[in-house]
Design an enzyme around this catalytic site. Structure first.
Site, short mmCIF file in Angstrom:
data_model
loop_
_atom_site.label_atom_id
_atom_site.label_comp_id
_atom_site.label_asym_id
_atom_site.label_seq_id
_atom_site.Cartn_x
_atom_site.Cartn_y
_atom_site.Cartn_z
N ASP A 1 -4.70 -11.65 0.37
CA ASP A 1 -5.28 -11.30 -0.93
C ASP A 1 -5.74 -12.51 -1.74
O ASP A 1 -6.37 -12.34 -2.78
CB ASP A 1 -4.26 -10.52 -1.77
CG ASP A 1 -3.96 -9.15 -1.18
OD1 ASP A 1 -4.51 -8.83 -0.10
OD2 ASP A 1 -3.19 -8.40 -1.80
N CYS B 1 0.83 -1.21 0.00
CA CYS B 1 0.00 0.00 0.00
C CYS B 1 0.85 1.25 0.00
O CYS B 1 0.38 2.34 -0.32
CB CYS B 1 -0.89 0.05 1.22
SG CYS B 1 -1.25 -1.53 1.96
N TRP C 1 -22.95 18.80 15.84
CA TRP C 1 -23.42 17.54 15.23
C TRP C 1 -22.33 17.09 14.28
O TRP C 1 -22.06 17.74 13.27
CB TRP C 1 -24.71 17.77 14.43
CG TRP C 1 -25.93 17.93 15.27
CD1 TRP C 1 -26.45 19.10 15.75
CD2 TRP C 1 -26.81 16.89 15.71
NE1 TRP C 1 -27.59 18.85 16.46
CE2 TRP C 1 -27.84 17.51 16.46
CE3 TRP C 1 -26.83 15.50 15.55
CZ2 TRP C 1 -28.88 16.77 17.05
CZ3 TRP C 1 -27.87 14.78 16.14
CH2 TRP C 1 -28.88 15.41 16.88
#
Lengths: 463, 463
Positions: free
Chosen positions: A291, A46, A442
């Site tokens: 994977d 990654c 919020w």
């Protein structure tokens, strides 16, 4: 008597399994042999786009643990060795030494398949030309960087990235940072097909704002080469795009040829099918993870193939526990992913609209805009949150977020809520961290939940 | 017939209730009258420290909605009016006009108590001297800033902050940014007593690194004044600290004198006790919410007083729905909070060790260090995560996080998990967002969960 476990593949799953098994069993109890085709172990695939882009200095930074470190822990790690045949009834594997040295059968008591995934290379003219690169392994990454280094001298240099998933998008950004004119070609209607198209549109805008040319609905037909045999351009059914370098980010498929030939069970996406303890279904002494397996999607109830380092690591840990005689399970995933495109953070969890339809789920969707911090606090930035909630029950089925700093990891709120099968109404009540530098009163995810709960109620009424 | 709802208090709860009720009922159906003692409506008290410190430019930035905006929506908002008596059997309140104009009884069909909280001012000599400030209301904030503005001319200026909760710590930082020599005095053994002392120690170091003098175990005995009657120093039982300005951040108590005098039920912390729909227990037509009520702690099962804007807003929304004839509830809190001290992000959810003991819960604790991003990715920074898990069951009871950028909002992962009553083992399996710029392969919260699960297992074995 000493048992032997053979592990095929020395990246995240394989080496996490080896390490965990070694923690539990001494060398006298358990011999651990690992066969790895490549040159490296335990690395972060990654991280390759960031290495290519220069955010990460060197290849070694991506290697969590070297072969020497593993060997120091009594793990018999053999690089550049490929397992070419698996004999399940005979409990043995045929191993080829890639740098010369012939083939040998190795017996095993326990077997771990951690063979990973293979980049998809569409069969077309020129696909194997010099200058065409995948970015799946460290070897791939090194080859790409070698190509880029030779091209850096050129004043005008062009790149084509084929595919617009996470890797494709990250590589496109890396290449523009290295001074390339970058074209991204994708068959989808929007880049980042891991999002719904309406959210992908936000990514397209960001990429175009960065100077990346994004061509959607593009069918790549050939890589054209020059007299030197190197890539020069990429052709689609409609046009041709200059390319000194071509990067394939079309996706990967589970590397299960070996397992398939041995008759092990594969799922609908070509990955191995395991039980919850990561044992290959029907085989007490064979585990598989990472994977090369399919995982249970807890939201849709179906199997998915999600190649991702974080799952691969967990699988390895669980497999190592099983091999070592302990108990651990991997209950499944909700499909969380996060990424960065330019200064946009992009995240999703659960189902996209098409996933939900495929699973037979009916849903309402809402999309809201809010800010990462209290509106008055410096650095407050817009973010867009889309939420899918099931009709009737109001259960949250999926969330997608696109925004700037502070947007991406908010997906974890939804990931945990999905795991707990919360409804939008239940999410409204969540007690999330609030302070002006961190969130509006919020939280944006709760704003979406509130609107989704309303949409569910409205839907009850109408139909 | 037109009903009348009287709302006492025009900050988060009161005005959210008014707005929500108005969304549901027209002026012909429902008259909404709001009495507010102060000059302002709907403001972010949590933002005051950032206004004092200069991160927020002006007072108006903290006001979400002005009186004029509320009035434009048919809300009869009356500022500078104080409700001085509540006659529950007679369904009426006695209202005093603070700027002259006498007292009037107002009848109501429905009543909402949103009277907020009052800063604790310990009774001691000098506590009411000029230069001694609370920071609870916008009026308080304005008064403090007026004092600071007059002191800015002084070359050497000192400040004492009494109390080391969120507000105290934030104000100390604001004052050091304004060039004051700052001393923080607290009775606790560490600053930020909303954390366990071992985690508070990290805050102390950060504050001291910034040049703030932190004096713990300090009992403040008096504010000494000069000939002009203004504060000059703060005395403790041991020493005396120069103070041109004194800020009280000792905490608040529910402002429930009015309700208490009317015989409404109060809980162990002096806050009003409500049902899940935020109606005052035993009173069909009286609601209460925000800083003047107690809330159910879902982890310990007991009542707590948690003055926090995010709860106040939710309460208002729920009350407005109830007043308007709809249905909504507030199930309770898990005790999440997040804050910033210098460049440290500080967060907690669930129970501290002392809370758990008080609730009769036995637990194991673990503390881990990890990074906010993959170790090799630029900007990866250390964070410390502490987790409490219940003995035997492994249920996660509380999490505390101290770290740099990206640490704070990770508390939400734990907040949702606590709401879902997850065990440490269940948390390990959470599918959280992973990519190198956002997280290591194992998110720090999961690393803590993994270690906590191990500690729980070890504990089973030992005892």
């Amino acid at each position: 008597m000493t048992e032997r476990v053979v592990i095929i593949g020395a990246d995240a799953t394989g080496m996490a399994a080896a390490s965990q098994a070694r923690r539990m069993k001494s060398a006298a109890e358990l011999e651990i042999v690992v066969f790895e085709r490549g040159h490296f172990t335990s690395y972060s695939a990654c991280g390759i786009p960031y290495w290519v882009g220069g955010d990460v200095d060197s290849r070694d930074d991506l290697i969590a643990r070297t072969p020497a470190e593993h060997r120091a822990r009594d793990i018999d790690l053999r690089l550049r060795t490929e397992v070419v045949e698996l004999d399940v009834p005979g409990r043995r594997v045929l191993v080829r030494e890639l740098d010369g040295g012939g083939e040998t059968w190795w017996g095993y008591d326990k077997l771990v398949l951690a063979t990973g995934a293979t980049p998809i290379r569409p069969p077309m003219p020129g696909i194997d030309a010099a200058g065409v690169h995948g970015v799946q392994t460290l070897d791939d990454g090194q080859a790409l960087i070698d190509t880029l280094d030779t091209l850096d001298a050129k004043a005008e240099r062009s790149a084509v990235v084929v595919g617009a998933g996470y890797i494709g998008v990250e590589i496109a950004e890396a290449l523009i940072n290295r001074g390339y004119r970058v074209t991204m070609l994708t068959r989808s209607s929007q880049p980042m097909s891991t999002l719904d198209p309406d959210m992908g549109e936000l990514i397209r805008k960001a990429m175009e704002g960065m100077g990346i040319r994004v061509v959607t609905d593009a069918e790549v037909t050939a890589v054209h080469t020059g007299d030197d045999g190197r890539a020069r351009s990429v052709a689609t059914s409609d046009a041709e795009y200059p390319a000194d370098v071509v990067v394939l980010g079309i996706g990967v498929r589970p590397a299960t040829d070996l397992a398939a030939a041995a008759g092990l069970p594969l799922g609908p996406h070509g990955g191995l099918v395991t039980d919850l303890a990561m044992r290959v279904r029907g085989h007490e002494n064979i585990w598989a993870g990472g994977d090369c397996v399919e995982v249970l999607d807890l939201v849709s109830g179906s199997l998915r193939h999600i190649p991702l380092g974080t799952h691969a690591n967990k699988h390895g840990q669980i497999i190592g526990s099983g091999v070592g005689g302990d108990y651990a399970t991997f209950p499944g995933v909700v499909g969380t992913a996060v990424s960065k495109v330019c200064d946009l953070e992009v995240a999703r969890t659960g189902l996209l609209e098409k996933d939900a339809r495929e699973a037979g789920l009916q849903y309402v969707t809402v999309t809201i805009e809010s800010t990462s911090r209290s509106g008055y606090y410096p650095g407050a930035a817009l973010m867009t949150v889309k939420m899918l909630a099931e009709r009737r029950t109001g259960r949250v089925l999926g969330v997608q977020i696109v925004g700037r700093e502070g947007a991406g990891k908010r997906i974890d709120i939804a990931a945990v809520a999905l795991t707990a099968r919360m409804t939008a109404d239940q999410m409204i009540a969540l007690d999330l961290g609030y302070a002006p530098p961190f969130s509006p009163v919020w939280d944006p995810v709760l704003v979406a939940a509130r609107k989704a709960a309303m949409a569910v109620r409205k839907d009850q009424f109408v139909r």
